[in-house]
Each structure stands twice: as structure tokens, then as C-alpha cells.
Design an enzyme around this catalytic site. Sequence first.
Site, PDB file in Angstrom:
ATOM      1  CE  LYS A 117      -3.125  -0.139   3.077  1.00  0.00           C
ATOM      2  NZ  LYS A 117      -4.007  -0.066   4.245  1.00  0.00           N
ATOM      3  CE  LYS A 129      -2.356  -1.370  10.971  1.00  0.00           C
ATOM      4  NZ  LYS A 129      -2.988  -0.463   9.991  1.00  0.00           N
ATOM      5  N   GLY A 168      -2.874   5.752  13.751  1.00  0.00           N
ATOM      6  CA  GLY A 168      -4.046   5.076  14.307  1.00  0.00           C
ATOM      7  C   GLY A 168      -4.522   3.923  13.436  1.00  0.00           C
ATOM      8  CG  ASP A 169      -5.889  -0.160  12.086  1.00  0.00           C
ATOM      9  OD1 ASP A 169      -5.802   0.051  10.873  1.00  0.00           O
ATOM     10  OD2 ASP A 169      -6.479  -1.157  12.550  1.00  0.00           O
ATOM     11  CG  ASN A 244     -11.049   7.731  10.856  1.00  0.00           C
ATOM     12  OD1 ASN A 244     -10.448   7.346   9.871  1.00  0.00           O
ATOM     13  ND2 ASN A 244     -11.088   9.010  11.209  1.00  0.00           N
TER      14      ASN A 244
HETATM   15  P1  NDP Z   1     -12.555   2.393  14.075  1.00  0.00           P
HETATM   16  O1  NDP Z   1     -12.142   1.769  15.329  1.00  0.00           O
HETATM   17  O2  NDP Z   1     -12.706   3.877  14.001  1.00  0.00           O
HETATM   18  O3  NDP Z   1     -13.932   1.778  13.568  1.00  0.00           O
HETATM   19  C1  NDP Z   1     -14.067   0.405  13.314  1.00  0.00           C
HETATM   20  C2  NDP Z   1     -15.535   0.139  13.008  1.00  0.00           C
HETATM   21  O4  NDP Z   1     -15.652  -1.201  12.543  1.00  0.00           O
HETATM   22  C3  NDP Z   1     -16.429   0.282  14.215  1.00  0.00           C
HETATM   23  O5  NDP Z   1     -17.688   0.750  13.820  1.00  0.00           O
HETATM   24  C4  NDP Z   1     -16.503  -1.171  14.721  1.00  0.00           C
HETATM   25  O6  NDP Z   1     -17.670  -1.463  15.495  1.00  0.00           O
HETATM   26  C5  NDP Z   1     -16.563  -1.896  13.395  1.00  0.00           C
HETATM   27  N1  NDP Z   1     -16.132  -3.282  13.597  1.00  0.00           N
HETATM   28  C6  NDP Z   1     -14.960  -3.735  14.131  1.00  0.00           C
HETATM   29  N2  NDP Z   1     -14.950  -5.068  14.177  1.00  0.00           N
HETATM   30  C7  NDP Z   1     -16.132  -5.459  13.659  1.00  0.00           C
HETATM   31  C8  NDP Z   1     -16.717  -6.716  13.431  1.00  0.00           C
HETATM   32  N3  NDP Z   1     -16.076  -7.858  13.754  1.00  0.00           N
HETATM   33  N4  NDP Z   1     -17.946  -6.748  12.856  1.00  0.00           N
HETATM   34  C9  NDP Z   1     -18.596  -5.590  12.516  1.00  0.00           C
HETATM   35  N5  NDP Z   1     -18.096  -4.377  12.723  1.00  0.00           N
HETATM   36  C10 NDP Z   1     -16.887  -4.322  13.287  1.00  0.00           C
HETATM   37  O7  NDP Z   1     -11.498   1.895  12.956  1.00  0.00           O
HETATM   38  P2  NDP Z   1     -11.181   2.525  11.543  1.00  0.00           P
HETATM   39  O8  NDP Z   1     -12.411   3.091  10.945  1.00  0.00           O
HETATM   40  O9  NDP Z   1      -9.981   3.380  11.699  1.00  0.00           O
HETATM   41  O10 NDP Z   1     -10.706   1.241  10.717  1.00  0.00           O
HETATM   42  C11 NDP Z   1     -11.626   0.426   9.975  1.00  0.00           C
HETATM   43  C12 NDP Z   1     -10.852  -0.399   8.959  1.00  0.00           C
HETATM   44  O11 NDP Z   1     -10.121   0.466   8.076  1.00  0.00           O
HETATM   45  C13 NDP Z   1      -9.808  -1.352   9.539  1.00  0.00           C
HETATM   46  O12 NDP Z   1      -9.730  -2.494   8.702  1.00  0.00           O
HETATM   47  C14 NDP Z   1      -8.510  -0.555   9.402  1.00  0.00           C
HETATM   48  O13 NDP Z   1      -7.383  -1.404   9.375  1.00  0.00           O
HETATM   49  C15 NDP Z   1      -8.750   0.118   8.059  1.00  0.00           C
HETATM   50  N6  NDP Z   1      -7.941   1.298   7.803  1.00  0.00           N
HETATM   51  C16 NDP Z   1      -7.990   2.389   8.641  1.00  0.00           C
HETATM   52  C17 NDP Z   1      -7.240   3.508   8.363  1.00  0.00           C
HETATM   53  C18 NDP Z   1      -7.353   4.750   9.172  1.00  0.00           C
HETATM   54  O14 NDP Z   1      -6.794   5.779   8.739  1.00  0.00           O
HETATM   55  N7  NDP Z   1      -8.052   4.766  10.297  1.00  0.00           N
HETATM   56  C19 NDP Z   1      -6.297   3.533   7.214  1.00  0.00           C
HETATM   57  C20 NDP Z   1      -6.405   2.386   6.350  1.00  0.00           C
HETATM   58  C21 NDP Z   1      -7.172   1.300   6.672  1.00  0.00           C
HETATM   59  P3  NDP Z   1     -17.538  -1.688  17.093  1.00  0.00           P
HETATM   60  O15 NDP Z   1     -17.362  -0.306  17.636  1.00  0.00           O
HETATM   61  O16 NDP Z   1     -18.812  -2.339  17.451  1.00  0.00           O
HETATM   62  O17 NDP Z   1     -16.336  -2.570  17.305  1.00  0.00           O
END
Ligand code: NDP
Length: 449
Positions: A117, A129, A168-169, A244
Site C-alpha cells: 500500500k 504495523k 491510528g487504526d 473513522n
Molecule cells: P474504528 O475503530 O474507528 O472503527 C471500526 C468500526 O468497525 C467500528 O464501527 C466497529 O464497530 C466496526 N467493527 C470492528 N470489528 C467489527 C466486526 N467484527 N464486525 C462488525 N463491525 C466491526 O477503525 P477505523 O475506521 O480506523 O478502521 C476500519 C478499517 O479500516 C480497519 O480495517 C482498518 O485497518 C482500516 N484502515 C484504517 C485507516 C485509518 O486511517 N483509520 C487507514 C487504512 C485502513 P464496534 O465499535 O462495534 O467494534
Amino acid sequence: MTGLHAKLHDIYDEVAQRNPGEVEFHQAVYEVLDSLGPVVARHPEYTDNAVIRRLCEPERQIIFRVPWLDDAGAVQINRGFRVEFNSALGPFKGGLRFHPSVYLGIVKFLGFEQIFKNSLTGLPIGGGKGGSDFDPKGRSDNEIMRFCQSFMTELYRHIGEHTDVPAGDIGVGSREIGYLFGQYKRITNRWEAGVVTGKGLTWGGSQVRTEATGYGTVFFVDEILRTTSDSFDGKRVVVSGSGNVAIYAIEKVHALGGVVVACSDSGGYIVDEKGVDLDLLKEIKVVRRGRISDYAAARGGAADFVAGRSVWHVPCDIALPCATQNEVSGTDANALIDSGCRIVAEGANMPCTPEAVKYFGAAGVIFAPGKAVNAGGVATSALEMQQNASRDSWTFEDTEARLAEIMRRIHHTCLTTADAYGQPGNYAAGANIAGFIRVADAMLALGLI
Ligand code: NDP
């Protein structure tokens, strides 16, 4: 495993055998190797010099104890990880995930993906990571702070603006980055902005970093639509998650004329046929740190909450999985195909299972992989590092324009590379091959590293 080029088959077997039980890591490696057949056929130097075998072995893996006191005064112990995977192109760069499911196999899959990536962005960043099996849900601000301070008390010695730059993640947002940066500053006596990204705007952060992954995801899909002279206008979109990435994907879809009718969290999903009310969603998920079920309650009869089922059963034109790995099963893929979905673009990392990807391909659904689609997040982190290095700060508009340009370039690179290797329109092949070649060439140039 079958299907891999003969030269890659043995490499995959070696990875599986050397890393027992790390199933997500195996899956991520297989997915990349599956695209590299035509590359090794044309470029024997990559296998002759064991570039791919070296790429599959992290440069360094750090596992550490994270002891902290909860609000009741009881000792809690978690496990911390940082996998510094590959620094041929620049300092290790990649987020930290705090989630109870975190173990070495998850961190390694994410770190491995991150190499390609980051390479695809064209920016000078290597791949890494980290994270912890710490569960932030239900923890007080003070508990989060104590955990972050303990985590950084070990991590600080391994990172630095020219060495390794976390972000973050899942479970790590600006609050956690603040506590982590504060502890780093305190231990090292250095206000070294470039050591982490995702910082707050008043203390070294960049405009658009918060929005970048979600916005970038939608910019990428906009490019896909443009290749067929189409647009988001009037498109029905389903997004998974409500964190996010999901929130800012929803914001940009709405700005471009699409309608997001459903989103979710791990408890279930909501359907709001008039379009998700983003102000309400942000209030519930960001300000109150509440559940998606609270959204339906607050919308009265206008939205339904469905507990414990997959959001992919809601019909849509475009699906954006933005939650977590392997959240789109083969059954979910068939539900999407049957409801007429035309594009699936991964905002999350590896959210589609191999079975789902196979079904999308067979049904002619356009599939765009996370390592290309969600690269806007790390690309904007690299823009944050650039601003930190020059002690400058750019406007929102300028930074967003740079992000949009980077996403256009990644999209173009995926398509031209897929064409050049005989797989026109295959975004996954294009992303894997282009990401691989840049880092592999750097590894060859740097000698045996
Ligand atoms: P957040 O913690 O902000 O949000 C994660 C979301 O996914 C929450 O709504 C959470 O719900 C939901 N979730 C997590 N596990 C599950 C599950 N097993 N089933 C259903 N929903 C689930 O994380 P991000 O938005 O930052 O990250 C989301 C994805 O994007 C990840 O795969 C991350 O690796 C990827 N990503 C993030 C980046 C970033 O800049 N933040 C950059 C590139 C990729 P709940 O609160 O109920 O757990």
C-alpha cells in the site's frame, strides 16, 4: 495450496510453515503471491535474489508486556506488538490497532499489506504495523491514558521520525495518539512531531488526516465510475462499520451525490432509506462513543436497527466494507451480487474473504482491494510528515486536492499495471504488481538487506 506459479508455491508453503497459526498473515501473503505469477515469469531476478522470500520475513518483530492500573486499582496486563516489516522505501509506517482480537498473525497481515500500500502511494514510506489486545470499549479516559502511557514506555525506544512512524487504526484515534505522543515527548524530552501521525491540528497534525481514509476510498470509487462515464449521482451505497473510515466515506459519498442507506457496528446495522443522517451518526459514534442501535432509536421510525445480521443483505449499487478483515463472506458476496451491486471497494484492510473475491470476479462485479482503495489514509500521514519536516501547515483545500491527486494516480497505476501484465481491469492484480515492483526494485538496489 494450488493455483500459484511454481516458483511462488514453495515460498507460500515456507511462509505457512514458518508462521504456524497465523491464518490472516497466510491469507494476505497468498493474495499477493497469487498476482505475481506473470511478474516472476518476466523478471527472474526477483526470485533469483530471494526478494519475495525476504519480503515475507519482517525486518524486526517486537512483542512486549503492557502493565497498567485500572480505575479500581487492579493490575491489568496486555500484550503489545510492533512489526517493522520493510524499510526499503522509507521509515516503517503503519498504524496501531487496539482490539481484543489482536495477535501476531493480525499485526503481520496488516504490516505485510502496508508494504505494498505504502509503495503504491509513490511516497517514501516503508511498511509496519502494531497494536495490542487491549479492548478500549467501556474504559474511562483515565484508563485509556494509563494504557497508552504504558504502551509507549516500551515502544518509544523502537520508533522515531526516521525509523518507524506509527499512526491510528481500529480503536486508536486522535485521543489515543495524543496520549501516546505526550508520553513519547515526556520520555525523550523531544517535541518530535514526525514520530507519529494523526496528531491534533493544534499540535502538529495535518488537515484532512482524520477524513483521509474515508474520503480517499470514495475518490478511488469516483475514478472507477469515471472510467465508464458514470458518477455517484443517485447511487445507492452500503457502508459497513461506523468508525473513522466509515464516517468520512459516508460524508464524501453524500457530497458527490450518492445516498448511503445503511451502516453498522459489531452489534448490527441500521437502514435509513432517506440517507444516513451524518450529524446524528457523528454525535452518537464520535462524541458519545455510543452504539449504532442508538442511531435507530434517535431517528424514531425513520430508521430500522437489525441486530446480529450482515449489512450486505441491504440492496445497493456500491458496497464499501469499512469495518474489519474477513467481514464479507461468500454468502454475503452472493447476496450483494443478487441484489445488483456493481462495485465493491475495500475501505477496510482485507474485509473480503478469498471466496467473496472469487464470486465477485465470476459475476463481473468490479472489485477494488484495500491496499489501493484505503491508501489515502497513509498517504495523508506522509503529507503530515512532510509538513512536520518543513514546519509548515497547509490548508484543508490544498491538502484535500493533494489527496485526490494521489488517489487518481493510484487508480491509474492499478489499471495501467494490470494492462501491462495481461489482466485488464483487474484492480487487485494491478495493485499487487505495482506495489511489489517498486519495493522489490528498491530492495535489489540496496544490496542484500
Ligand atoms: P474504528 O475503530 O474507528 O472503527 C471500526 C468500526 O468497525 C467500528 O464501527 C466497529 O464497530 C466496526 N467493527 C470492528 N470489528 C467489527 C466486526 N467484527 N464486525 C462488525 N463491525 C466491526 O477503525 P477505523 O475506521 O480506523 O478502521 C476500519 C478499517 O479500516 C480497519 O480495517 C482498518 O485497518 C482500516 N484502515 C484504517 C485507516 C485509518 O486511517 N483509520 C487507514 C487504512 C485502513 P464496534 O465499535 O462495534 O467494534
